[in-house]
Design an enzyme around this catalytic site. Structure first.
Site, short mmCIF file in Angstrom:
data_model
loop_
_atom_site.label_atom_id
_atom_site.label_comp_id
_atom_site.label_asym_id
_atom_site.label_seq_id
_atom_site.Cartn_x
_atom_site.Cartn_y
_atom_site.Cartn_z
N ASP A 109 -6.36 -2.03 -4.26
CA ASP A 109 -5.66 -2.44 -3.06
C ASP A 109 -5.26 -3.91 -3.15
O ASP A 109 -6.12 -4.80 -3.13
CB ASP A 109 -6.56 -2.21 -1.85
CG ASP A 109 -5.86 -2.52 -0.53
OD1 ASP A 109 -4.62 -2.57 -0.52
OD2 ASP A 109 -6.56 -2.70 0.48
N ASP A 133 2.48 -4.58 -0.94
CA ASP A 133 1.18 -3.91 -0.78
C ASP A 133 1.11 -2.61 -1.57
O ASP A 133 1.91 -1.70 -1.35
CB ASP A 133 0.96 -3.64 0.71
CG ASP A 133 -0.43 -3.14 1.03
OD1 ASP A 133 -1.30 -3.14 0.14
OD2 ASP A 133 -0.66 -2.74 2.19
#
Length: 494
Positions: free
Chosen positions: A101, A343
Site C-alpha cells: 500500500d 495510490d
C-alpha cells in the site's frame, strides 16, 4: 484478485533520499544487493463474486470509502479481494503475506492470539496466517520509532503513558519500559498494535543468500476491526518499508517502481508476473524492445498527510476537448487539502464532483452519439456513465475518445489506453453467465468539491500497463508506457 510476491535480487545505484531520515537501527547481515526485484503474481478471486457487477460494485464501494477517509489520520481499508497486491515477508522464521500500500506508512502483521471483528467474508476460515512473537522484541517507550507511531508525541509523554517513574523520565532512563500500543484507523477498518523489532528476511533468487535486515520495526496487532490481513506501507513515512530499506542501503530507499500487467479482471490475460522494483536499475541495452522514457511530475508536500505521494493535475483531455482541473487539484494548501494522491491501494481514480461531471459529460456526449446509456448497469455496478454496447462491426476504439491526464510539470501528459478507463463486460444478472454487453467509465465521482483532504486519487486500475516510479531523491513521480511482461523478462534474465 490476489498478487503474491517472490523475491530476486539484482544490481543498481543511487543516493540517499533526505526524506527517508534515519530513525531505526537496521543493518545488513548478508547481501550486496543495490536493488530488489519483486515479481507480483496475479490471480482473480472466484469464490466471493458471483458476477462481474458484484465485483465492480465491491471495488467501487471500497474505492469511494478509501478516498473519502483521506481526511483521517490514516486511510480507509487498504485492499480487499478483487483489488489486492500482496507481498511475502519472513519474520521470526515465519512467512506471511501482507497487502502492499503506497497510501499508508506502517508495516504491521496480525499476531497470535488475534481477534478480528466484522471480518466475515474477508478471508477463508483457517487460511489466516498469524505471527507468533514474544515480548522480548518490543520497542521501548523512549525510542524515536515509538514517538513517530504515536503522532510524534514526545518521549517524555510516552514514558509517562508507559508508567515510567518520574525520576527515570527526568534522567531519560526509560529503556526498560515498552512503547504503549498505538491505534491506526482506516476508513472501514482499524487495529491496535505494539511496536516490535525483529530480523526481516527477503529470500534471494537462489534461496541460499537471503537479504536480512536487523531490527526491522513493525506493528504487531492482536485485535482489529474489518482488517484481517497485515499491510506493508510503502508511503513516505519513516516506518514504511522503503524508509527502513534506506537505512539498510541508501540505494534501496530512494526509489521504487512497479508495472501492473493489464488484466481487466480476467485471470486468463495474465501470463507473466507484474514486476515491483525497489532501488534504481538499468534495462538491458541489448533488448529488442524499445523502452520509452518517463514523464515526471513533481511531488507536493502535504503537511497534514506527509506520507502521501501527492501530485498536481492541470487538466484532463477527452478526445480533443481539454477540461481544466479545479485549482485545488493543482497544489496542496497549508492544511493538507488538495492535490492528487497516487495510490496503489485504491482501485479507481476518483475526481471531485464538478470536475468528474464535466469529464463524464464530455465522454457521454461523444459515446452517446453511437450507443445508448445503460442506467440499470450503473445502479448495479456503481460506475457511471455505462452504455449498452450493440456495436455490430464497429470497433470500440472508434466511439470511445482518448483520455489524457495532464499533470503538473514540464510536458507530463499521460495518455491512457482505452482498457484503463472503459471496461467491457457481459452483465446478465446474478448467476447468469451470458447477457447484454455493457461498457462503463472506470473513473469515479469522489465527492463534493468543498471537502477537506486530498482533492483526487489516482487508482491502480488507471496505472495498468505503465511503469510508475516513485523517485524520492528527486521528489517526483514518473510514468512510462510499458509491456510489463517484457519488462519482467528483461529484469529476470539478469
Amino acid at each position: 484478485m490476489e498478487y503474491s510476491l517472490n523475491f530476486s535480487i539484482s544490481m543498481a545505484s543511487s543516493k540517499l533520499s533526505l526524506l527517508l531520515s534515519s530513525i531505526i537501527s537496521i543493518s545488513l547481515i548478508q547481501s550486496t544487493s543495490q536493488h530488489l526485484f519483486l515479481p507480483l503474481t496475479h490471480s482473480l478471486s472466484t469464490t466471493i463474486f458471483k458476477s462481474p457487477h458484484h465485483l465492480l460494485q465491491s471495488t467501487t464501494t471500497i474505492s469511494t470509502n478509501r478516498h473519502r477517509h483521506h481526511t483521517e489520520k490514516q486511510l480507509s481499508l487498504p485492499l480487499t479481494p478483487g483489488t489486492d497486491y500482496t507481498l511475502t515477508l519472513t519474520l521470526n522464521s515465519q512467512t506471511l503475506s501482507l497487502y502492499m500500500d503506497t497510501g499508508s506508512d506502517v508495516v504491521w502483521f496480525p499476531c497470535s492470539p488475534f481477534k478480528c471483528m466484522l471480518c466475515e467474508g474477508k478471508y477463508k476460515p483457517g487460511s489466516l496466517s498469524l505471527l507468533n512473537i514474544t515480548k522480548s522484541s518490543l520497542i521501548t517507550c523512549n525510542s524515536r520509532a515509538c514517538s513517530y507511531a504515536h503522532s510524534s508525541l514526545s518521549s517524555s509523554n510516552l514514558c509517562a503513558i508507559a508508567k515510567c517513574p518520574i525520576d527515570e523520565i527526568e534522567m531519560s532512563a526509560c529503556s526498560s519500559y515498552t512503547c504503549p500500543p498505538f491505534y491506526y484507523a482506516y476508513g472501514d477498518g482499524s487495529f491496535i498494535a505494539q511496536l516490535h523489532k525483529l530480523n526481516l528476511q527477503i529470500p534471494s533468487k537462489s534461496k541460499e543468500n537471503p537479504l536480512i535486515l536487523n531490527n526491522f520495526t513493525f506493528g504487531c496487532a492482536h485485535s482489529s476491526i474489518g482488517e484481517p490481513i497485515g499491510v506493508a506501507g510503502f508511503g513516505r513515512g519513516v516506518l514504511s518499508l522503503p524508509a527502513q530499506l534506506a537505512n539498510l542501503n541508501p540505494n534501496l530507499g530512494n526509489q521504487f517502481s512497479y508495472c501492473l500487467v493489464s488484466h481487466s479482471f480476467d485471470s486468463t490475460k495474465i501470463r507473466n508476473p507484474s514486476p515491483l522494483i525497489i532501488g534504481k536499475y538499468k534495462l538491458r541495452s541489448d533488448s529488442n524492445e524499445v523502452f520509452h522514457g518517463f514523464v515526471y511530475t513533481p511531488l507536493l508536500d502535504n503537511p497534514k498527510h506527509p506520507y502521501f505521494y501527492s501530485v498536481g493535475l492541470d487538466a484532463i483531455s477527452v478526445g480533443s476537448q481539454r477540461i481544466p482541473a479545479p485549482e485545488n487539484l493543482k497544489s496542496v494548501d497549508r492544511e493538507g487539502n488538495g492535490g492528487v494522491v497516487v495510490d496503489s491501494g485504491t482501485t479507481y481514480t476518483l475526481l471531485p464532483t464538478g470536475f468528474f461531471k464535466s469529464v463524464a459529460a464530455e465522454l457521454e456526449r461523444r459515446v452517446g452519439k453511437v450507443v445508448k446509456r445503460d442506467r440499470e448497469a450503473e445502479l448495479r455496478t456503481g460506475l457511471s456513465p455505462c452504455f449498452g454496447l450493440e456495436l455490430g462491426k464497429r470497433n470500440l476504439g472508434f466511439i470511445v475518445p482518448n483520455l489524457v491526464l495532464h499533470f503538473g510539470g514540464n510536458n507530463c501528459s499521460v495518455v491512457l489506453p482505452i482498457r484503463n478507463y472503459f471496461y467491457e463486460f457481459m452483465d446478465g444478472g446474478d448467476g447468469v453467465e451470458e447477457g447484454r454487453k455493457v461498457g462503463c467509465f472506470m473513473v469515479m465521482d469522489g465527492g463534493d468539491d468543498g471537502e477537506s483532504g486530498p482533492g483526487a486519487t489516482l487508482g491502480n486500475y488507471q496505472q495498468q500497463g505503465f511503469e510508475v516510479v516513485y523517485d524520492l531523491e528527486r521528489r517526483r513521480v514518473g510514468f512510462a508506457r510499458r509491456k510489463c511482461a517484457t519488462l519482467w523478462n528483461n529484469l529476470n534474465q539478469r
